[in-house]
Design a protein around this motif. Structure first.
Motif, PDB file in Angstrom:
ATOM      1  N   THR A  52       0.733  -1.406   0.064  1.00 47.49           N
ATOM      2  CA  THR A  52      -0.155  -0.027  -0.134  1.00 47.49           C
ATOM      3  C   THR A  52       0.566   1.458  -0.129  1.00 47.49           C
ATOM      4  OG1 THR A  52      -1.534  -0.991   1.316  1.00 47.49           O
ATOM      5  CG2 THR A  52      -2.190   1.237   1.293  1.00 47.49           C
TER       6      THR A  52
ATOM      7  N   TRP B 200      -3.377  11.691  -6.861  1.00 47.04           N
ATOM      8  CA  TRP B 200      -5.088  11.743  -4.686  1.00 47.04           C
ATOM      9  C   TRP B 200      -5.340  12.971  -4.714  1.00 47.04           C
ATOM     10  CZ3 TRP B 200      -8.894   9.308  -3.696  1.00 47.04           C
ATOM     11  CH2 TRP B 200      -9.314   9.685  -2.958  1.00 47.04           C
TER      12      TRP B 200
ATOM     13  N   LYS C 205      -9.180  15.514  -5.661  1.00 46.83           N
ATOM     14  CA  LYS C 205      -9.647  15.810  -5.142  1.00 46.83           C
ATOM     15  C   LYS C 205     -10.915  16.836  -5.736  1.00 46.83           C
ATOM     16  CE  LYS C 205      -8.770  14.287  -1.497  1.00 46.83           C
ATOM     17  NZ  LYS C 205      -8.573  14.761   0.058  1.00 46.83           N
TER      18      LYS C 205
ATOM     19  N   GLY D 214      -3.904  11.057   3.873  1.00 46.05           N
ATOM     20  CA  GLY D 214      -3.657  11.851   2.657  1.00 46.05           C
ATOM     21  C   GLY D 214      -2.330  12.808   2.993  1.00 46.05           C
TER      22      GLY D 214
ATOM     23  N   MET E  48       2.276  11.383   0.717  1.00 45.88           N
ATOM     24  CA  MET E  48       1.659  11.775   0.713  1.00 45.88           C
ATOM     25  C   MET E  48       2.142  13.122   2.020  1.00 45.88           C
ATOM     26  SD  MET E  48      -1.709  11.251  -0.725  1.00 45.88           S
ATOM     27  CE  MET E  48      -1.884   9.554  -1.190  1.00 45.88           C
TER      28      MET E  48
ATOM     29  N   PHE F  88     -11.033   6.492   4.490  1.00 41.62           N
ATOM     30  CA  PHE F  88     -10.328   5.608   3.092  1.00 41.62           C
ATOM     31  C   PHE F  88      -9.199   4.747   3.749  1.00 41.62           C
ATOM     32  CE2 PHE F  88     -12.439   8.680   0.440  1.00 41.62           C
ATOM     33  CZ  PHE F  88     -13.655   7.668   0.232  1.00 41.62           C
TER      34      PHE F  88
END
Ligand SMILES: C[S@@+](CC[C@H](N)C(=O)[O-])C[C@H]1O[C@@H](n2cnc3c(N)ncnc32)[C@H](O)[C@@H]1O
Length: 254
Positions: free
Chosen positions: A9, A20, A24, A55, A80, A118
Motif C-alpha cells: 500500500t 490523489w 479532489k 493522505g 503523501m 479510506f
C-alpha cells in the motif's frame, strides 16, 4: 512505529500521491465525499483530532481552520506526508504529521476525534482490520468518536459499474469473497486513470472487528451532495450515486 504488512500500500500511494491530491477536484469527490465527511465530523471547535491515513492532509487542514485545537495526521506513504508538510510550510496552521502504519500506531497521546477516510478498506483480513480498529480505539479519549469514509462493502458486485458517469468504477473477482481485492478506478480531470487497490471484507466482519476492538455502535452512514454540487448540475444528476453508493460514511464510539 514498526514496518507492517501494508508495505505494498505504501509503495502504491507513494507513486500516486499527487494524482490523489489532484483527484479532489473530481466532481463527485468535491461535491459528495469531501463535504459529507466534514458534515459527518460535525463541529470540531477546541477538539483534538487524529487523522489516520491523512493522505496529503487537505481534510486535516480544513478541520484546523474550522477551529480544531490540535491535529495530527498519520499516513504510511512518505510521499503523501511530504505533500502535507509542503502545504503546512506554504501556509503554516500548526498541523503535525507523521509517517507510519496506523496498524502499528504507538502514540503517547489520545484524541477527541479519530478520522479514517479510506483507511479500513486497505485491510485484507479480519486480523488486519482488527489491528486498525484497535489502533483507533487506543487513540481515542474515553467518550471519543471515530468517523470516516469507506468503500461500501454492502453493495453487490453487479453494481460496481453503475457510477461510470461520475468517473468512478470498481472491479473485483467474479466470485468476490473475504479478502479479495477491489480495484477502484477513477477518471481524473486530466483524462488519465487512477487506480486504488482496496480489499473486500463483509459488513459483518467490520462490525465484529470494531466490537472486538472495544468500539461501540459501529455504523454505516449515508452521504449527501452539497448545495454547491446541486447548484452546479441539472436536477437528478446525482441520483444514481445514491442508488448504489460505492462509498459510505462510517462511525463508532469508544
Ligand atoms: C485514498 S487515500 C485517502 C487519503 C485521505 N484520507 C483522503 O481522504 O484524502 C488512502 C490513504 O491511506 C493511506 N494508508 C493506507 N494504509 C495505511 C496504513 N496502514 N496506515 C496509514 N496510512 C495508510 C495511504 O497511504 C493513502 O494516503
Amino acid at each position: 512505529m514498526k514496518s507492517s504488512d501494508f508495505s505494498d500500500t505504501e509503495h502504491h500511494y507513494d507513486e500516486i500521491a499527487q494524482q490523489w491530491a489532484d483527484a479532489k477536484s473530481i466532481p463527485y469527490i468535491e461535491y459528495i465525499l469531501t463535504p459529507s465527511l466534514l458534515k459527518l465530523i460535525g463541529p470540531v471547535d477546541g477538539k483534538t483530532v487524529l487523522d489516520l491515513a491523512c493522505g496529503e492532509g487537505a481534510d486535516l487542514r480544513h478541520l484546523k481552520k474550522l477551529g480544531a485545537a490540535d491535529v495530527l495526521g498519520v499516513d504510511i506513504s512518505h510521499e503523501m506526508i511530504h505533500l502535507a508538510r509542503n502545504a503546512e510550510k506554504e501556509e503554516p496552521l500548526g498541523c503535525r504529521y507523521l509517517v507510519g502504519d496506523a496498524a502499528q500506531l504507538q502514540l503517547d497521546e489520545q484524541f477527541d476525534l479519530v478520522i479514517g477516510a479510506f483507511l479500513l478498506n486497505h485491510a485484507s483480513s479480519k486480523e488486519q482490520l482488527l489491528s486498525l480498529f484497535s489502533a483507533i480505539a487506543g487513540a481515542l479519549t474515553p467518550g471519543g468518536r471515530f468517523v470516516g469514509l469507506n468503500v461500501n462493502m454492502a453493495i453487490e458486485t453487479a453494481h460496481y459499474d453503475d457510477l461510470r458517469k461520475y468517473g468512478r468504477w470498481m472491479t473485483t473477482t467474479p466470485d468476490r469473497k473475504e479478502g479479495d481485492m477491489i480495484v477502484v478506478h477513477h477518471r481524473n480531470p486530466d483524462g488519465s486513470e487512477m487506480i486504488i487497490e482496496n480489499f473486500y471484507l463483509s459488513p459483518e466482519t467490520y462490525a465484529a472487528a470494531a466490537a472486538e476492538a472495544g468500539l461501540k455502535n459501529f455504523r454505516w452512514l449515508a452521504l449527501s451532495v452539497s448545495q454547491a454540487g446541486l447548484d452546479a448540475y441539472p436536477p437528478g444528476f446525482w441520483d444514481e450515486f445514491f442508488e448504489t453508493p460505492q462509498v459510505m460514511g462510517i462511525a463508532a464510539d469508544l
